[in-house]
Each structure stands twice: as structure tokens, then as C-alpha cells.
Scaffold this active site. Structure first.
Site, short mmCIF file in Angstrom:
data_model
loop_
_atom_site.label_atom_id
_atom_site.label_comp_id
_atom_site.label_asym_id
_atom_site.label_seq_id
_atom_site.Cartn_x
_atom_site.Cartn_y
_atom_site.Cartn_z
N ASN A 89 13.18 4.33 1.26
CA ASN A 89 14.04 3.14 1.08
C ASN A 89 14.74 3.05 -0.27
O ASN A 89 15.83 2.51 -0.35
CB ASN A 89 13.23 1.87 1.34
CG ASN A 89 12.12 1.68 0.36
OD1 ASN A 89 11.41 2.62 0.03
ND2 ASN A 89 11.96 0.46 -0.14
N GLU A 144 0.90 2.28 -2.64
CA GLU A 144 1.68 1.03 -2.54
C GLU A 144 2.20 1.00 -1.12
O GLU A 144 2.96 1.86 -0.70
CB GLU A 144 2.80 1.05 -3.59
CG GLU A 144 3.41 -0.32 -3.81
CD GLU A 144 4.58 -0.59 -2.86
OE1 GLU A 144 4.30 -1.07 -1.74
OE2 GLU A 144 5.72 -0.31 -3.25
N CYS A 186 10.18 -3.51 -0.18
CA CYS A 186 8.79 -3.93 -0.01
C CYS A 186 8.52 -5.26 -0.73
O CYS A 186 7.64 -6.02 -0.34
CB CYS A 186 7.84 -2.86 -0.49
SG CYS A 186 8.11 -2.36 -2.20
N GLU A 214 0.25 0.76 -10.65
CA GLU A 214 1.05 1.67 -11.46
C GLU A 214 1.79 0.82 -12.48
O GLU A 214 1.64 -0.39 -12.52
CB GLU A 214 2.00 2.47 -10.55
CG GLU A 214 1.21 3.37 -9.61
CD GLU A 214 2.05 4.27 -8.73
OE1 GLU A 214 3.09 3.82 -8.23
OE2 GLU A 214 1.65 5.42 -8.52
#
Ligand code: ADP
Length: 488
Positions: free
Chosen positions: A161, A259, A292, A465
Site C-alpha cells: 500500500n 504491524e 492502516c 518500531e
């Protein structure tokens, strides 16, 4: 590169192979990448389809590369990473054009924001490693030191994405920590990763320090994460794939970060700047909702339902669906026909269970766009509320009071992000404290300092992260105790 494997992508020459041990190599078979801007007509490239042999060769190269890269000084590493950042800046137009064609990302957005952010990822992590100081202290007659050691070869698997930005975000800390990397980009948008790898080669990473393997996730991705020589796995993608990779990581006792997407709420209280909130809500259709972090669930205080909706529709009406190369376009097509079908499947099932489609709800004829869609669900258990759609589909629900807003906000299995609009500082503090999410924005969105942690709660992922969190993840942290010399 060995062999003729380059593709001309609208005037930009892109390597189509794997980068292994500093050499471009092919594979016996290929997969094709097409452009979502004109799916039937725009075939962009045939890309090497990595297999277990490619994975094996890449890991072997990364093991050798780690010996070199892991033993360089942080200053040497930082210099190479700064060179790469400069090269990214110099190639902004080419990267933007290729990403736009390959994934459908708005070209202007790439030029103005995301390519620069990619360069900044390398600069930030380079500087953070140089600034890092080992911790020293004396206790119990000993000199104690905590040091970071590079962990080993790292596999970095990225989604389709925001291919370029996410690759830089995940590769930079691994390299800064002294790990060699094997990047496996997503098969739907593999091209900008090839440009990045080529720039890395030019920046002077030693052979094997920076490797790229192209291919299908379940094929070459699976082979990479199963290899016991790999010592870190950093993954962004779906929960389903996260589970598969987690099992492979567990088998080899390898730390991994994941993630895995989100289903963030955008909560609007009656005391908020209503127009700013409605504008922000309509712009959750940005990037066609393939984000996201998007606030995909609009939760609005009941007393402002009508004025909010009126403003929301006003702003959504202004959004221009168009060709991603056109600077006037706001909303790009979806990245792949299969994805558009998936998005439409959610909407069809929503209609079937009695959810109300308030706006949109259909694929656009003649392109891969999907109409910006708003759904008022029959219940909070509706699939469109509970599952990540990853398209331009938002849900709309109202709440009576603050506790109900928090309850709804925390009512999915995800917990990546949340957006809150309120005019009250006290409310902002109470609600942010009660929200279960890795990132919460109040009266703003998306802006984030690169040194801040990033990750999710629940099925949104494992680990954080960002900044030192990513550097610690990619390091082995060692404590050394030396007995103080009491004789001198
Ligand atoms: P999405 O559903 O968003 O396409 P995926 O989780 O399937 O996300 O894919 C994200 C990344 O993970 C891609 O690079 C893909 O190739 C890779 N991938 C998919 N399946 C596997 C697997 N079994 N092992 C390793 N990587 C995989």
C-alpha cells in the site's frame, strides 16, 4: 546487472531481478506487474519470481554481508546511509513516477511527501545510531556497561500500500543497527523496491549487506522466514500472514515485529471544531482508504449527528476521483482488481445483513476506483465495523456520552490508531488514556516524529518500531561487568 533484465517504466529503467550479494540475478520464472491506472493496457514489467534457491542464495549473501557491514563503525554506516538518502532525494521524480504507475499512489503526494520521508528515514536512523551512547555505571565493585550488538541478517517484508515509504521505514533501522538485510517487497507493487536497491548499491553498501528478493509471499517469503540463519524478521501486512510468519519465527527463536493493520476510530465530540472534524473524516478516503492508520470508524456524539453529516458530505463531495498522475486528483484507484472485488464484497455483505449504505457503495465503471462509501451499521458487531476493509469505506455510528465513545472505540480486535476531535484538553487527556491503541492523535492526523514508537495493540501487531525501539529490536543488547581493579 547480469542478463537483460531491466524494464522501461514510462522512461525509468527499473531492474527486474533480485539483488543478491551485490549482483542483479534472475530466476527461472517471472510474475507480471500491471498498473492500476489502466489495468488492461498497462503491463509494466515481468519480475523475477523468487523461489527457495533465490531465498537460500540471498540468506547466504546476507550472512557474508553481515560479517562486513556488522563490523563497520557506526560513523561509516551513517555515511553510507546519508549517501543513500541523498540519492533518494536526487531520484524523487523517477521514484514517484514508478510508484504511481505500479501501485496507483498519487504522484504529487509521492513527490511532495513520501519520497522525502523515505530519505529522512535513512538520515534519522543514521544520526540516531551515531548519537547513541552505551550506558556505563559502577555498582557492587564492578564497572557495568550496556552495549548494542548487531543482531545478524534481517528479513524485511513489506506490503503493497505504501511500498517505498514503508520499505525505507523498515530497512533503515535494520541497516543502522549493523544488520545485513533481505528485503522482500509485495508482489502487487515491486518496482520502487528495485529502484531503492539500485540506489543502495550506488551508495556503497558492501556486497551482501543490502539484498532484494522479489516474488510471491507464500513462495519466497515463506522460504526466507523459515531460514534459521535469519536473526530478525520485520513484517508489515495482514494478521493472517503475520500468524504464519510468527510460527516460522517461533520455530527458529527469532524476534519479529509485526504491524498488522487497524480499524481505527475517528471520534468527534460535540465540543469539537465541527468543520475541521468533518473535513478530516472525509479525507479518510485519502489513498482510497488503503491506509492502516485510517480512522475508518466515524464515532460521532449523537447531538451533532445531522450537522456533522451535512459537513461530511459537503467535504466528501469535493473529492476528485481520477488518474493518479493528475495533480488535481484526490482519490486514486485501488491497487488491484482483486482488492476492489474484496472491498465490494464487504459492502455487498453489509447490505445483506441490513447495514445502511448512506453514500457510495459501488465500483466505478471504467477504472479501478471504488466510490467513497459511508455505511451506518445495524449493530456494532457488523463485519464492516469489526474487520479492516482497507478501501474507501467508512462506518458511521453515534454515541451518547464519553464512556460510550471509549467503549465503541475499543470494541474491535485491532488497536493501531485512533483520532479524537474535541475542544477540551481534559477530555483529550481522559480519552487518550482510555483508548487502547499504539498511536492516538487529537485534533490532528498522520504527523509523527520518526523517533516516536509505532505499532499496535491486539491483532494490530507485536512490538514497536520507530526511533530507539527499532534500533533495540534490531540489536542484541549486552551487559558487561568488569571487576574494578582494587589493587591500583
Ligand atoms: P495483504 O493482505 O495486505 O496483501 P499480506 O500479509 O498477504 O498482505 O502481504 C504482505 C507481505 O507479506 C507481502 O510482501 C507478501 O508477499 C508477504 N507474504 C505473504 N505471505 C507470506 C508468507 N507466507 N511468508 C512470508 N511473506 C509472505
Amino acid at each position: 546487472m547480469t542478463g537483460p533484465e531491466r524494464a522501461d517504466v514510462d522512461g525509468v529503467s527499473v531492474p527486474t531481478g533480485h539483488l543478491i550479494g551485490g549482483e542483479w540475478v534472475g530466476s527461472p520464472s517471472t510474475f507480471e506487474t500491471r498498473s492500476p491506472l489502466d489495468w488492461d493496457e498497462l503491463h509494466l514489467a515481468d519480475i523475477a519470481r523468487g523461489d527457495s534457491a533465490a531465498a537460500d542464495a540471498a540468506v547466504a549473501a546476507a550472512v557474508a554481508g553481515f560479517d562486513m557491514w556488522g563490523s563497520t563503525t557506526v560513523v561509516e554506516r551513517a555515511e553510507t546511509m546519508h549517501r543513500l538518502a541523498d540519492l533518494i532525494d536526487d531520484n524523487t521524480d523517477e521514484i514517484a513516477r514508478v510508484e504511481c504507475l505500479d501501485m496507483g499512489f498519487l504522484e504529487e503526494s509521492m513527490k511532495l511527501r513520501l519520497v522525502a520521508r523515505g530519505a529522512l528515514n535513512f538520515r534519522t536512523y543514521a544520526d540516531l545510531t551515531v548519537a547513541h551512547e552505551d550506558r556505563h555505571w559502577d555498582a557492587k565493585g564492578m564497572a557495568n556497561t550496556v552495549q548494542r550488538m548487531p543482531a545478524g541478517p534481517a528479513v524485511v517484508i513489506t506490503p503493497w500500500n505504501a511500498p517505498f515509504m514503508l520499505a525505507t521505514w523498515k530497512l533503515a533501522p535494520a541497516l543502522a543497527a549493523g544488520n545485513s538485510v533481505i528485503h522482500k517487497p509485495a508482489e502487487w507493487s515491486p518496482l520502487s523496491a528495485a529502484l531503492l536497491a539500485e540506489l543502495a548499491l550506488e551508495a556503497g553498501f558492501p556486497p551482501g549487506a543490502y539484498n532484494l528478493v522479489q516474488g510471491i509471499g507464500s513462495e519466497v517469503g515463506g522460504a526466507l522466514v523459515a531460514d534459521p540463519r535469519v536473526r530478525r524478521i520485520s513484517f508489515t501486512g495482514s494478521p493472517a500472514t503475520g500468524r504464519v510468519i510468527g510460527k516460522a519465527a517461533a520455530e527458529n527463536i527469532v524476534p519479529f515485529t509485526a504491524e498488522l493493520g487497524g480499524k481505527g476510530p475517528l471520534i468527534v465530540f460535540a465540543d469539537a471544531d465541527l468543520d475541521a472534524a468533518a473535513h478530516r473524516a472525509a479525507w479518510q478516503f485519502d489513498d482510497s482508504g488503503q491506509v492502516c492508520l485510517a480512522g475508518a470508524r466515524l464515532l460521532v456524539e449523537r447531538s451533532i449527528r445531522e450537522p456533522f453529516l451535512e459537513r461530511f458530505h459537503h467535504h466528501a463531495d469535493q473529492l476528485v476521483l481520477g488518474d493518479s498522475r493528475d495533480p488535481n486528483t484526490d482519490i486514486a484507484p485501488l491497487a488491484h482488481p482483486d482488492h476492489r472485488q474484496r472491498v465490494h464484497g464487504f459492502v455487498k455483505r453489509a447490505r445483506a445483513v441490513g447495514d445502511t449504505v448512506v453514500r457510495g457503495g459501488r465500483p466505478v465503471k471504467g477504472s479501478l476506483h471504488y466510490e467513497p462509501t459511508l455505511i451506518e451499521p445495524a449493530t456494532n458487531d457488523s463485519e464492516v465495523v469489526q474487520e479492516e476493509i482497507f478501501g474507501p469505506v467508512l462506518t458511521f455510528q453515534t454515541f451518547e456520552d464519553e464512556p460510550e465513545a471509549v467503549r465503541l472505540a475499543n470494541s474491535t480486535r485491532y488497536g493501531l490508531s485512533a483520532i479524537i476531535y474535541t475542544g477540551s484538553q481534559q477530555r483529550a487527556e481522559r480519552v487518550t488514556a482510555a483508548i487502547r491503541a499504539g498511536v492516538v492523535w487529537v485534533n490532528t492526523f498522520l504527523v509523527r516524529d520518526l523517533t516516536a514508537p509505532f505499532g499496535g495493540c491486539g491483532i494490530s501487531g507485536i512490538g514497536r518500531e520507530g526511533g530507539d525501539h527499532a534500533l533495540d529490536f534490531h540489536s542484541e543488547v549486552k551487559t558487561v561487568m568488569i571487576l574494578n581493579d582494587t589493587t591500583s
